[in-house]
Design an enzyme around this catalytic site. Structure first.
Site, PDB file in Angstrom:
ATOM      1  N   ASP A  89      69.569  18.110  21.715  1.00  0.00           N
ATOM      2  CA  ASP A  89      69.118  19.036  20.681  1.00  0.00           C
ATOM      3  C   ASP A  89      69.946  18.741  19.433  1.00  0.00           C
ATOM      4  OD1 ASP A  89      71.554  20.130  21.155  1.00  0.00           O
ATOM      5  OD2 ASP A  89      70.817  21.898  22.177  1.00  0.00           O
ATOM      6  N   ASP A 272      62.383  22.740  28.365  1.00  0.00           N
ATOM      7  CA  ASP A 272      63.779  22.778  28.823  1.00  0.00           C
ATOM      8  C   ASP A 272      64.171  24.238  28.927  1.00  0.00           C
ATOM      9  OD1 ASP A 272      64.195  23.163  25.750  1.00  0.00           O
ATOM     10  OD2 ASP A 272      66.113  23.665  26.667  1.00  0.00           O
ATOM     11  N   CYS A 311      58.746  25.224  50.151  1.00  0.00           N
ATOM     12  CA  CYS A 311      59.493  24.368  49.228  1.00  0.00           C
ATOM     13  C   CYS A 311      60.010  23.112  49.913  1.00  0.00           C
ATOM     14  CB  CYS A 311      60.651  25.160  48.624  1.00  0.00           C
ATOM     15  SG  CYS A 311      61.605  24.190  47.461  1.00  0.00           S
ATOM     16  N   CYS A 313      62.492  21.262  48.512  1.00  0.00           N
ATOM     17  CA  CYS A 313      63.777  20.897  47.905  1.00  0.00           C
ATOM     18  C   CYS A 313      64.816  20.619  48.991  1.00  0.00           C
ATOM     19  CB  CYS A 313      64.273  22.001  46.960  1.00  0.00           C
ATOM     20  SG  CYS A 313      65.200  23.309  47.769  1.00  0.00           S
ATOM     21  N   CYS A 316      66.026  23.813  50.956  1.00  0.00           N
ATOM     22  CA  CYS A 316      65.061  24.365  51.911  1.00  0.00           C
ATOM     23  C   CYS A 316      64.829  23.404  53.079  1.00  0.00           C
ATOM     24  CB  CYS A 316      63.747  24.703  51.209  1.00  0.00           C
ATOM     25  SG  CYS A 316      63.915  26.054  50.030  1.00  0.00           S
ATOM     26  N   HIS A 343      67.191  24.396  44.254  1.00  0.00           N
ATOM     27  CA  HIS A 343      65.900  24.988  44.612  1.00  0.00           C
ATOM     28  C   HIS A 343      65.099  25.373  43.351  1.00  0.00           C
ATOM     29  CE1 HIS A 343      62.852  27.522  46.490  1.00  0.00           C
ATOM     30  NE2 HIS A 343      63.118  28.370  45.499  1.00  0.00           N
TER      31      HIS A 343
END
Ligand SMILES: [Zn+2]
Length: 357
Positions: A89, A272, A311, A313, A316, A343
């Site tokens: 940024d 973002d 999920c 991820c 999980c 997650h």
């Protein structure tokens, strides 16, 4: 360079963004590595959530360790060990939101370094130099955000938009100067930021101005700054009819699942937000249906299930139970916040992936 591949019936679109570091698929979400790291996570862990691009903060990295040090250490890619594209940024948002502003002139913004107490001036030109030194692949123009201050909004909004446009032209000129002689394929990309708050007339003007310049991408700034969901959605709906299909569209600071879905279905390509990691560190996770769950809750004491059955991820899939995570949160073990962050990041990537082929 952006290439639109296909417009979907639901208003979303898919495309490819070519950066010098890699080509990435849109829509995508960028995890926030404010000072070079996504808090507590290794780059490999962030990558495994499906992240393609990382966002870092010019303001914080300028103050410490400084862009010259980062440049010597291999730029942000070498320093932070992230090989993929990095967006920085411009520093504008932090300068204003952290209220360290001392003085705003046509030249730039003077603020006080909270650590040293020293006065620092950031100009559009300086923001370009800092971001190039950091080795950013997607550079953001420096914008005037004083219109966001509710106390000054009425008088300052239009002035801030006009100044943002003048500063954008200065950013483009400096960017060209600094990248002169660099092969096009090795150029970073430069994005302009459209402002205008919740004023449709100003928003249209700002959007059309930014799109008329030579920037590689269009960013929508000044939303998700405290306005209601209804207001934000109405503005995204209004803007969706004005976009140039050739330019990628980045909605800054948005990362709440419902808002992301709405924005993607109104033509936004990139996002973002600090929410997935910040919430994660506090035990708050998203589960199927965009519901929020607090892992610290006493109801999870004997809960054997994972955070979310649906999920994929790491947290999980490894079978960490809600009960175990609750225990870790209670014990203030940093592993809890890491797993919850992983997650949540994956949750947002899955939303983006659901629109891609
Ligand atoms: Zn998960």
């Amino acid at each position: 360079m952006f290439q639109e591949i296909k417009n979907n019936r639901d208003g979303s679109r898919i495309g490819l963004l070519r950066t010098r570091a890699a080509t990435v698929s849109t829509p995508f979400f960028m995890p926030v590595a404010t000072r070079g790291a996504v808090k507590g996570l290794e780059p490999q862990e962030v990558l495994a959530t499906g992240a393609q691009v990382l966002l870092s903060n010019t303001y914080h990295l300028h103050l410490a360790p400084g862009e010259k040090a980062v440049k010597k250490l291999g730029g942000l890619h070498g320093f932070a060990r992230w090989a993929g594209p990095i967006l920085t940024d411009s520093g504008g948002f932090q300068v204003f939101s952290l209220s360290h502003v001392r003085k705003i002139t046509e030249d730039g913004v003077t603020f006080k370094d909270p650590a040293s107490g020293q006065e620092v001036l950031i100009t559009p030109e300086k923001s370009m130099r800092i971001q190039l030194d950091l080795g950013s692949d997607i550079i953001m123009a420096f914008d005037d955000l004083t219109g966001l201050d509710p106390a000054k909004a009425a008088v300052r909004e239009e002035e801030a938009v006009e100044r943002t446009h003048r500063w954008l032209l200065r950013c483009i000129a400096e960017f060209k100067k600094l990248t002169k002689g660099v092969k096009a394929a090795d150029h970073p990309l430069l994005f302009g930021i459209a402002q205008g708050g919740l004023n449709q007339k100003l928003r249209r003007k700002s959007l059309e101005f930014v799109q008329s310049t030579e920037v590689d991408g269009l960013a929508i700034g000044g939303l998700s700054v405290g306005e209601g969901t209804k207001e934000m959605h109405a503005m995204l709906e209004f803007l969706s009819t004005l976009y140039d299909p050739a330019k990628i569209r980045y909605l800054m600071g948005v990362g709440e699942p419902g808002n992301m879905r709405f924005a993607i279905q109104h033509g936004i390509d990139m996002f973002d937000c600090v929410l997935p990691t910040r919430n994660g560190r506090h035990g708050s996770v998203w589960i199927t249906g965009d519901k929020k769950l607090n892992l610290r809750n006493g109801g999870h004491v004997t809960d054997k299930g994972p955070i979310d059955d649906d999920c994929d991820c790491y947290a999980c899939q490894q079978g960490y139970s809600r009960a175990y995570l609750r225990h870790l949160f209670k014990m203030a073990d940093p592993l809890a916040g890491r797993l919850a962050s992983i997650h949540n990041l994956r949750y947002l990537q899955r939303i983006c992936e659901s629109y891609r082929p």
